[in-house]
Scaffold this active site. Sequence first.
Site, mmCIF file in Angstrom:
data_model
loop_
_atom_site.group_PDB
_atom_site.id
_atom_site.type_symbol
_atom_site.label_atom_id
_atom_site.label_comp_id
_atom_site.label_asym_id
_atom_site.label_seq_id
_atom_site.Cartn_x
_atom_site.Cartn_y
_atom_site.Cartn_z
ATOM 1 N N LYS A 1 0.865 -1.176 0.000
ATOM 2 C CA LYS A 1 0.000 0.000 0.000
ATOM 3 C C LYS A 1 0.904 1.230 0.000
ATOM 4 C CE LYS A 1 -3.839 2.090 2.641
ATOM 5 N NZ LYS A 1 -4.700 1.955 3.839
ATOM 6 N N SER B 1 -9.632 2.090 3.006
ATOM 7 C CA SER B 1 -8.742 2.818 2.128
ATOM 8 C C SER B 1 -7.746 1.934 1.386
ATOM 9 C CB SER B 1 -7.958 3.852 2.936
ATOM 10 O OG SER B 1 -7.113 3.208 3.880
ATOM 11 N N SER C 1 -9.921 -0.141 7.225
ATOM 12 C CA SER C 1 -9.308 -0.050 5.896
ATOM 13 C C SER C 1 -8.640 -1.315 5.372
ATOM 14 C CB SER C 1 -8.294 1.093 5.873
ATOM 15 O OG SER C 1 -8.965 2.328 5.854
#
Lengths: 501, 99, 508
Positions: free
Chosen positions: C82, C157, C181
């Site tokens: 990420k 997210s 997330s």
Amino acid sequence: MSATPIGWEVVIGLETHTQLSCASKIFSGSPTTFGAAPNTQASVVDLALPGTLPVLNRDAVEKAIMFGLAVGGTIAPYSVFARKNYFYPDLPKGYQISQFEWPVVVGGKVAIVLDGVEKTVQLTRAHLEEDAGKSLHEGLETMGVSGIDLNRAGTPLLEIVTEPDMRSAAEAVAYAKALHGLVTWLGICDGNMQEGSFRCDANVSVRPTGQKEYGTRCEIKNVNSFRFLERAIEYEIRRQIELIEDGGRVVQETRLYDADRDETRSMRSKEDAMDYRYFPDPDLLPLVIDAAWIERVKSAMPELPAVMSKRFISEHHLSSYDAHLLTASKATSTYFINMVATGVSAKTVTKWINGEIANFLNREGIAIDDPQMPSKHLMMRLMASEARGEITFASARNLFRSWCEQLDQQLIKLGEAIGQEIEQSQWQRYLDEKGLRSVSDISTIEKIVDEVLAANPKSVEEFKSGKEKAFQSLVGQVMKASKGKANPAQANEILKKKLST
Amino acid sequence: MSLISDDIHRLAKLARIDITPAETARMLKELNNIFSMVETLQAVDTAGLEPLCHPIAIVQKMQLRLRADVVTEVEHREANMVNAPQQENGLFLVPKVLE
Amino acid sequence: MTRDFSSLHHQSLTQLRAALDTKKISALELAEYFLVRAETNTDLNAFLHIDRDLTLAEARAADAQIASGNITALTGIPIAHKDIFVTQQWRTTAGSRMLENYVSPFDATVVEKLKTAGMVCLGKLNCDEFAMGSSNENSAFGAVKNPWDRSRIPGGSSGGSAAAVAAGLAPAATGTDTGGSLRQPAAMCGITAIKPTYGTVSRYGMVAFASSLDQGGPMAKSAEDCALLLDAMIGFDAKDSTSVATLDKYKTPISARLLTAFALTSRADASVSRPLAGVRIGVPQEFFGEGLSSEIAQAVDAALAEFEKLGAVRVEISLPRTSLSIPVYYVIAPAEASSNLSRFDGVRYGHRAAEYKNLADMIGKSRAEGLGAEVKRRILVGAYVLSHGYYDAYYLQAQKVRRLISQDFQEAFKKCDFIMGPVAPTTAWKMGEKSNDPVAMYLEDIYTLGVSLAGLPGMSVPCGFGHNGMPIGLQIMGNYFEEARMLAAAHQYQLATDWHTRSPEAFQ
């Protein structure tokens, strides 16, 4: 020093940022050395690069504990680091990690002596925090920019806050000096004011005598010497009183002291009413200090000045005033102890340290361990000779002054390198060569006295008509004629005898 | 409770984010919606409760870990300043700082 | 000569390990295979930065390690990170214009640990800006599409991570979870993810959103894969003051305890067909109330029934303050974020406006231009709840209610071993559907926020599909440091079901 105008009372509180002498920063492993090339001591943590986190330096906490113990404050068993949020280019994270609601040290007091009167300044708190970086302007003016150097960012600070206990600039300076003496004594701060290791902010307000409420205060920043602290506060007192007397009102604000112009001026950049949005730093857990840790720090602490002062009084029969002066700094007390250890009497050493030496140091604005001071070996010989009567105090004083002014070429030859041990025989030869040996030979002094009496018939006349002052003048003449070498007691005695015949 | 435009300006100033009038209006509406949702918190009785500083503190005593006072960082100025928008002679340059 | 590896992209890490160990494929070939997939499926917008030279260099190093025989379970297996984790070699943007060209001079601890374990980095994955969002529409570099239906959001997210794994562009990915997330995008993309106990995975090198909530974790195809990844990610880090000391519970690798975490022999009624015999599953009534779509309720109920078949028993529990977790979270997270994001001032790194009048103008403009709408919104909310006169009523009150919420979980865990329920009230929604209503979006987080506020471990396991064909996730919540037992239970479920093996038609 100017006195406060009649009808006004001055109220001063001090906030002192002391840089703790740790090898590394408070939240990172960067070095804290002063004067490195810009940003060479700013790690990713100090620069607040994304993803970095703080880890607290144990030594900074120990130094705070030591301070707390020394001032008799409470060491908080539980204290909390908070974020103080504000934007400034030298504040990399956009917040300063400090302590707010739960400081590490609560309370405590510092004793000051001013004009022989002792007073206690109450401390509110002392808390740990990180220093900010620096904005530099030199050489960049034409570009209309400033340079940001973050070497200092993250340097460990202990901010020491007093109650509004001081009533004059002189008291504030006495407190600042006492605090400076204490933190350097403890070895938690190097005390170097030029390098910013010990910085005072003064909260100053005035009120009509008798008024209960405090007046509106201003905070004066950027004071980096005791002299400037005194001047800045005095300027601010005058400014506030004049302002009020002219019908104006003091506005609460931060003011910067400008030493070149000897004035304080409003800091425009701090004009906005600040809302720092303090909250506990979620990157750091509560700081827990247990009794065992406090005990360990206590046992490793040096003897405190107040304790040492009492010891000097009882061991050496000194006055409390003298003992207080001798323990004003670690350097002074060490000097005293070392000198007494060489065999010179405590009384003589005290007289020198608190007299001639203090005058010299004050004039130069330096400490007793400054390289400008004549070497300890020289001073030891000097004091010993004076104590033994080999030289008069007047001669010794003149000699000391010439050393201080480095006018004595012979001394440089004698010591080769100042700081070396000086043989007794070498020293005696030096005194002979300088012709400084005191004159105790009665016939020599009698001869001088005769000459002085002959040359000053008017003074003799006056003395005989009962004017005691004339006698002192004649003694002075004798000392002068002997170039200060005459043994004053003997000169006195002989003069008295001759005048009475 | 309801916020007004002045609040948005004050907050934007505190947060140092320039904000247009159109954004202010939108932000005002959105923040008021958020705060009307948040308002339910006020009804909760939290008398005598300590705030929770670290989630794990609910089950075990948590205290700050400390590091030894040792210099562990070596100089990496060039790499550390590689993202600087403007720099010269090892300094980050910014518009003139007024004091 | 080219070899056919056509079906590698939906294989488990254990299968890839076997392929590497038996020399059916080299780490270099494996990296090349996934690079090509990432490069040819750019329409998902899952990847933000790919640099094949860097990846292939890491793969060669992994092959050298394999040749030397000095390997871990993960050596040579590709992973993508990420873009919240800073990396020295790939840019790190955190999904923000503010950090568009940012290059970190150091690797995040998680990145470093996975590299040390021999994993090969495929690149960086798209996410909501500074991890703020539930749909991945808040990325400054465009929304990520859900591989199951490109007109839908992948969740957020960690949407890029979830989409990449679901589409087989990477066999594994890292993600972070502040309020859900990791779990919510995993649920919406039909993969498995675990947010471990707060403090077990280092936050050093994670671009901070809300420090007391942020926690990194793995995203992969199965609980078994997540266990392997978590073993390599977890561990005490002296650089993170909130990192918890390594506990005895983590001494034996989690991946080695998938079948032993529940000691079968210690329970009289346990058997091979009922491996979870006696395990108590708490079902909070508050997770099944108004707002939960019926198809999710059914899928979760079916999953619970499956657990019962495996021997577990259902226990009714209550988490009475579930709805309060939304306001608590939306006070605490923005408060911390508003402070954490103050460092982006255009002085030392990051976006600096092209034109400005003075210093204050430079900072105000740079932040205005560099930060997106949702980020600004949260910064202002955060500034408000911390400001003078509001701190006690909002921030402090929220932290106190947070304690109550955490206490509720501890009460619940007296009655059960795990808590299970839905991850999200709905399946993945259409892009743009909720982008104009922040509060509607926030309400979607209702089932994941409690675990985040309490710092508990939570995971998402695929358990079915909605009528729209979109995946549904089952949330498994455990007590502190219970990751091994959670993954073991999930593993048993995945041995008995095949939801986790499904992949989107377009990416088979």
